[in-house]
Write a protein that holds these residues in place. Structure first.
Motif, mmCIF file in Angstrom:
data_model
loop_
_atom_site.group_PDB
_atom_site.id
_atom_site.type_symbol
_atom_site.label_atom_id
_atom_site.label_comp_id
_atom_site.label_asym_id
_atom_site.label_seq_id
_atom_site.Cartn_x
_atom_site.Cartn_y
_atom_site.Cartn_z
ATOM 1 N N LEU A 220 6.334 39.365 -6.507
ATOM 2 C CA LEU A 220 6.169 38.175 -7.332
ATOM 3 C C LEU A 220 4.691 37.807 -7.440
ATOM 4 O O LEU A 220 3.978 37.803 -6.437
ATOM 5 C CB LEU A 220 6.931 36.996 -6.722
ATOM 6 C CG LEU A 220 8.427 36.923 -6.989
ATOM 7 C CD1 LEU A 220 9.023 35.757 -6.218
ATOM 8 C CD2 LEU A 220 8.702 36.774 -8.466
ATOM 9 N N PRO A 221 4.197 37.498 -8.628
ATOM 10 C CA PRO A 221 2.794 37.121 -8.763
ATOM 11 C C PRO A 221 2.479 35.864 -7.958
ATOM 12 O O PRO A 221 3.242 34.888 -7.973
ATOM 13 C CB PRO A 221 2.636 36.868 -10.259
ATOM 14 C CG PRO A 221 3.749 37.631 -10.905
ATOM 15 C CD PRO A 221 4.886 37.570 -9.926
ATOM 16 N N ARG A 224 -0.600 31.455 -10.683
ATOM 17 C CA ARG A 224 0.221 30.804 -11.708
ATOM 18 C C ARG A 224 0.051 31.456 -13.068
ATOM 19 O O ARG A 224 1.041 31.668 -13.790
ATOM 20 C CB ARG A 224 -0.136 29.316 -11.787
ATOM 21 C CG ARG A 224 0.753 28.526 -12.768
ATOM 22 C CD ARG A 224 0.308 27.080 -12.869
ATOM 23 N NE ARG A 224 1.196 26.312 -13.720
ATOM 24 C CZ ARG A 224 1.134 26.288 -15.058
ATOM 25 N NH1 ARG A 224 0.230 27.024 -15.677
ATOM 26 N NH2 ARG A 224 1.982 25.541 -15.760
ATOM 27 N N LEU A 227 1.902 34.642 -13.058
ATOM 28 C CA LEU A 227 3.338 34.378 -13.103
ATOM 29 C C LEU A 227 3.782 34.054 -14.521
ATOM 30 O O LEU A 227 4.841 34.503 -14.974
ATOM 31 C CB LEU A 227 3.685 33.221 -12.161
ATOM 32 C CG LEU A 227 5.156 32.783 -12.138
ATOM 33 C CD1 LEU A 227 6.045 33.899 -11.605
ATOM 34 C CD2 LEU A 227 5.325 31.515 -11.296
ATOM 35 N N TRP A 230 3.990 37.220 -16.341
ATOM 36 C CA TRP A 230 5.124 37.978 -15.804
ATOM 37 C C TRP A 230 6.436 37.497 -16.421
ATOM 38 O O TRP A 230 7.314 38.283 -16.753
ATOM 39 C CB TRP A 230 5.133 37.796 -14.298
ATOM 40 C CG TRP A 230 6.014 38.712 -13.508
ATOM 41 C CD1 TRP A 230 5.675 39.903 -12.950
ATOM 42 C CD2 TRP A 230 7.386 38.478 -13.139
ATOM 43 N NE1 TRP A 230 6.742 40.428 -12.264
ATOM 44 C CE2 TRP A 230 7.804 39.584 -12.364
ATOM 45 C CE3 TRP A 230 8.285 37.451 -13.389
ATOM 46 C CZ2 TRP A 230 9.087 39.687 -11.849
ATOM 47 C CZ3 TRP A 230 9.578 37.561 -12.881
ATOM 48 C CH2 TRP A 230 9.959 38.660 -12.111
ATOM 49 N N VAL A 254 12.242 33.254 -3.783
ATOM 50 C CA VAL A 254 11.148 32.557 -4.459
ATOM 51 C C VAL A 254 10.648 31.426 -3.570
ATOM 52 O O VAL A 254 11.353 30.435 -3.367
ATOM 53 C CB VAL A 254 11.616 32.001 -5.822
ATOM 54 C CG1 VAL A 254 10.433 31.411 -6.575
ATOM 55 C CG2 VAL A 254 12.297 33.093 -6.645
ATOM 56 N N ILE A 258 5.691 29.003 -5.482
ATOM 57 C CA ILE A 258 5.988 29.693 -6.741
ATOM 58 C C ILE A 258 7.061 28.941 -7.518
ATOM 59 O O ILE A 258 7.025 28.897 -8.759
ATOM 60 C CB ILE A 258 6.383 31.151 -6.462
ATOM 61 C CG1 ILE A 258 5.182 31.901 -5.869
ATOM 62 C CG2 ILE A 258 6.865 31.838 -7.738
ATOM 63 C CD1 ILE A 258 5.445 33.360 -5.580
ATOM 64 N N ASP A 261 5.192 26.287 -9.363
ATOM 65 C CA ASP A 261 4.475 26.853 -10.507
ATOM 66 C C ASP A 261 5.434 27.170 -11.643
ATOM 67 O O ASP A 261 5.139 26.904 -12.821
ATOM 68 C CB ASP A 261 3.742 28.131 -10.090
ATOM 69 C CG ASP A 261 2.495 27.853 -9.265
ATOM 70 O OD1 ASP A 261 2.016 26.704 -9.290
ATOM 71 O OD2 ASP A 261 2.011 28.784 -8.596
ATOM 72 N N LEU A 262 6.587 27.730 -11.312
ATOM 73 C CA LEU A 262 7.556 28.088 -12.340
ATOM 74 C C LEU A 262 8.026 26.849 -13.096
ATOM 75 O O LEU A 262 8.128 26.869 -14.334
ATOM 76 C CB LEU A 262 8.726 28.816 -11.690
ATOM 77 C CG LEU A 262 9.768 29.431 -12.621
ATOM 78 C CD1 LEU A 262 10.358 30.686 -12.007
ATOM 79 C CD2 LEU A 262 10.887 28.436 -12.918
#
Length: 347
Positions: A220-221, A224, A227, A230, A254, A258, A261-262
């Motif tokens: 996972l990146p 941010r 991501l 991605w 996750v 993250i 950020d998502l």
């Protein structure tokens, strides 16, 4: 024209299996999408077991179709071979869409940013444990459909373990059937008996099985911006919602940073609508957003809405729903992420 019909007309009399009764594919719609994304160099979840000849044809067609939003909707509907009939009058639930607290929603940006700012640790944030573990339950990944469009979906439960060295184990169960509408339940209840097509006839329970190692993929990146790339933020909101679903239902755990950020990435994307508090099919309270999935004009009649249900404290994805809104209003795919964490045991 639907993908399966195109394949069938292309093969014509040369198709050696045209009269065969084909049980539902061991690959779900989720698996086919991941395979298609691998073919287009998009990072995705774990590789799955091999499919039947017909399922592989559908998967090959999906590799082309998945590039557009109409294709994405078609893959979810065509996630398994069709034409088989159930063995006996069928008892199963007609799926009802998740009820929203906020029917006339507003853009979801403000609420998603507020959720991201208050996240707490979840089970997946614990550092101990030799294996990553995912427990999911889904409807609509394996579908039988009549020529008239009556669908019967198999209820699948999956538990998946992965070690850091790439070894993986899986336990799949078929629990029963569900229907997109009452007319479909009535139609399939009248079909003649064919044991091979019943849920229990698709594959005998095998318990936990070791499966092939996952092809090496990127983690996972951590950044941010990376991501966002991605996830494919340049795509329409409905397709971005599907990428979020793939992320949580695959082999990734996750972490909180993250997840935050998502959520802010989704907050910045036009097209997500706030739906407030909801109850998922496991009886858990969550908060939801939706995004429309509209195919290019003139290609497919379907209109759809993607629903993401997040935990109100940890921000983890609890559930995903794919709802056809036109020409009919019916649930075509639904998945619960029941557990995602580290563990020291397989089983």
């Amino acid at each position: 024209m639907h993908t399966k019909q195109q394949v069938r007309e292309f093969l014509g009399p040369a198709d050696p299996a045209r009269h065969a009764v084909v049980p539902p594919s061991p690959l779900t719609a989720h698996d086919l999408i991941l395979r298609a994304e691998d073919a287009t160099a998009i990072p995705a979840g774990p590789a799955r077991r091999g499919a039947s000849r017909r399922a592989m044809l559908v998967g090959a067609a999906a590799a082309l179709a998945v590039l557009g939003s109409a294709g994405v909707a078609q893959v979810l509907r065509d996630g398994a071979p069709t034409g088989a009939v159930p063995a006996q009058p069928v008892a199963g639930t007609v799926l009802v869409p998740v009820a929203y607290e906020v029917v006339e929603g507003e853009p979801a940006g403000r609420q998603l940013r507020a959720l991201a700012a208050r996240l707490v640790d979840g089970p997946q944030d614990a550092t101990g444990g030799r294996y990553s573990y995912h427990h999911t339950k889904s409807w609509g990944g394996a579908v039988m459909s009549s020529q008239e469009g009556h669908t019967m979906s198999f209820v699948r439960e999956r538990r998946h373990w992965a070690a850091d060295d790439g070894r993986r184990w899986q336990d799949d169960k078929t629990l029963g059937v569900e229907f997109a509408d009452a007319a479909s339940r009535e139609y399939w209840s009248r079909r003649p008996q064919t044991r091979a097509a019943t849920p229990s006839g698709t594959r005998p329970p095998q318990g936990i099985q070791e499966i092939p190692r996952e092809p090496e993929g990127r983690p996972l990146p951590a950044d941010r911006a990376e991501l966002a790339r991605w996830l494919g933020v340049e795509k329409p909101a409905g397709e971005l919602a599907m990428r979020v679903y793939h992320l949580y239902s695959g082999s990734y755990l996750v972490p909180k940073r993250i997840r935050a950020d998502l959520l802010t990435i989704l907050a910045d994307k036009p097209g997500f609508v706030w739906r407030g508090r909801v109850i998922d099919r496991a009886g858990r309270q969550g908060v939801a957003v939706t995004a429309d999935l509209v195919p290019p004009a003139g290609e497919h009649p379907e209109r759809a809405q993607m629903l993401l249900v997040f935990h109100p404290s940890t921000g983890e994805l609890l559930a995903y729903e794919y709802l056809e809104t036109a020409p009919k209003r019916r649930v075509l795919h639904y998945e619960l992420v029941l557990d995602a964490r580290r563990t020291d045991t397989v089983g």
